[in-house]
Design a protein around this motif. Structure first.
Motif, PDB file in Angstrom:
ATOM      1  N   THR A 226      16.202 -25.658  28.807  1.00 22.56           N
ATOM      2  CA  THR A 226      17.201 -25.015  29.657  1.00 22.56           C
ATOM      3  C   THR A 226      16.470 -24.213  30.724  1.00 22.56           C
ATOM      4  O   THR A 226      15.325 -23.814  30.545  1.00 22.56           O
TER       5      THR A 226
ATOM      6  N   GLN B  77      30.170 -29.216  31.787  1.00 20.70           N
ATOM      7  CA  GLN B  77      30.375 -28.029  30.974  1.00 20.70           C
ATOM      8  C   GLN B  77      31.597 -27.267  31.461  1.00 20.70           C
ATOM      9  O   GLN B  77      31.800 -27.118  32.667  1.00 20.70           O
TER      10      GLN B  77
ATOM     11  N   SER C  43      19.600 -20.430  34.522  1.00 25.82           N
ATOM     12  CA  SER C  43      21.054 -20.445  34.686  1.00 25.82           C
ATOM     13  C   SER C  43      21.726 -20.800  33.369  1.00 25.82           C
ATOM     14  O   SER C  43      22.874 -20.457  33.122  1.00 25.82           O
ATOM     15  N   GLY C  44      20.973 -21.514  32.527  1.00 25.55           N
ATOM     16  CA  GLY C  44      21.433 -21.812  31.180  1.00 25.55           C
ATOM     17  C   GLY C  44      22.688 -22.635  31.074  1.00 25.55           C
ATOM     18  O   GLY C  44      23.408 -22.566  30.074  1.00 25.55           O
ATOM     19  N   SER C  45      22.973 -23.415  32.103  1.00 21.30           N
ATOM     20  CA  SER C  45      24.255 -24.104  32.083  1.00 21.30           C
ATOM     21  C   SER C  45      24.224 -25.423  31.330  1.00 21.30           C
ATOM     22  O   SER C  45      25.259 -26.040  31.144  1.00 21.30           O
ATOM     23  N   ARG C  46      23.057 -25.860  30.906  1.00 20.51           N
ATOM     24  CA  ARG C  46      22.992 -27.149  30.225  1.00 20.51           C
ATOM     25  C   ARG C  46      21.692 -27.260  29.461  1.00 20.51           C
ATOM     26  O   ARG C  46      20.742 -26.535  29.718  1.00 20.51           O
ATOM     27  N   LEU C  47      21.668 -28.216  28.536  1.00 19.81           N
ATOM     28  CA  LEU C  47      20.420 -28.662  27.924  1.00 19.81           C
ATOM     29  C   LEU C  47      20.070 -30.003  28.537  1.00 19.81           C
ATOM     30  O   LEU C  47      20.922 -30.882  28.599  1.00 19.81           O
TER      31      LEU C  47
ATOM     32  N   ARG D 183      31.968 -25.266  34.834  1.00 22.18           N
ATOM     33  CA  ARG D 183      30.825 -24.412  35.155  1.00 22.18           C
ATOM     34  C   ARG D 183      29.604 -25.197  35.642  1.00 22.18           C
ATOM     35  O   ARG D 183      28.830 -24.712  36.439  1.00 22.18           O
TER      36      ARG D 183
ATOM     37  N   TYR E 191      28.343 -34.687  26.387  1.00 26.55           N
ATOM     38  CA  TYR E 191      27.138 -35.494  26.548  1.00 26.55           C
ATOM     39  C   TYR E 191      27.460 -36.946  26.211  1.00 26.55           C
ATOM     40  O   TYR E 191      28.298 -37.231  25.357  1.00 26.55           O
TER      41      TYR E 191
END
Lengths: 111, 114
Positions: A92, B48, A95-99, B55, B35
């Motif tokens: 990540t 997301q 911004s941490g919005s996704r993996l 977001r 996903y």
């Protein structure tokens, strides 16, 4: 675009062997690296490594983050048939919005 | 059991059709992630939602759309289906707006397009 590369893509070992799985990454503003284990269906969480926690261990599994080399390894000692799974590495950014996941390493442990 | 529930578990449909996949996050989690896992592409981030608002968006096709409802469950709509859409679709949830820790994954919905 964030990128995660895992190697090897597949690995076959015998019970009792020690294995090392590799993960390298390219990410803008790195925040954390996570390892997941996927057996039949849902990935399950193993470890999270960050700048403040670069080494984790749980039983026979351990992982180290190398921030300089932008990589991580997952070690499994004394492998068992139950360790057979796909091991996924993900990163990540701040911004941490996704993996962002790598393709995974398919580990097969034979008796 | 991660606490994330996905339905249906399996779905078989024909090309050109439309399907809806449903996800209920863990109790208290505000973020839902979708996903796609294909044989040759690993886990690909689609989209997301956080507390009802989109977001972040990943490699989601225009034929796909999603939403998160006031009760925080989410739906992924796939339309004009093609053979290449056959995959395992995972939903995951987390408490906050971003990934500060682990994501909790559901068991997935396996879509087969014939």
């Amino acid at each position: 675009e964030d990128k995660v590369v895992q190697s090897p893509l597949s690995l076959v070992v015998h019970e009792g062997d020690t294995v090392t799985l590799n993960c390298s990454y390219e990410v803008t503003n790195f925040r954390s690296l996570l390892w997941y284990k996927q057996e039949k269906k849902a990935p399950t969480f193993l470890f999270m490594l960050t700048s403040s926690g670069i080494e984790k261990k749980s039983g026979r599994l351990s992982s180290i983050l190398d921030k300089k080399e932008l990589s991580s390894i997952l070690n499994i000692t004394a492998t068992q048939t139950g360790d057979s799974a796909i091991y996924l590495c993900a990163v990540t950014e701040t911004s941490g919005s996704r993996l962002t996941f790598g393709e995974g390493t398919q580990l097969t442990v034979n008796p | 059991d991660s606490g994330v529930t996905q339905t249906p578990k399996h779905l078989i449909t024909a090309t050109g059709q439309r399907v809806t996949l449903r996800c209920s996050p863990r109790s208290g989690d505000l973020s839902v992630y979708w996903y796609q896992q294909s044989l040759d592409q690993g886990l690909q981030f689609l989209i997301q939602y956080y507390n009802g608002e989109e977001r972040a968006k990943g490699n989601i096709l225009e034929r796909f759309s999603a939403q998160q409802f006031p009760d925080l469950h989410s739906e992924l709509n796939l339309s004009s289906l093609e053979l290449g859409d056959s995959a395992l679709y995972f939903c995951a949830s987390s408490g906050g707006a971003g990934v500060s820790g682990e994501l909790f994954f559901g068991e997935g919905s396996r879509l087969t397009v014939l």
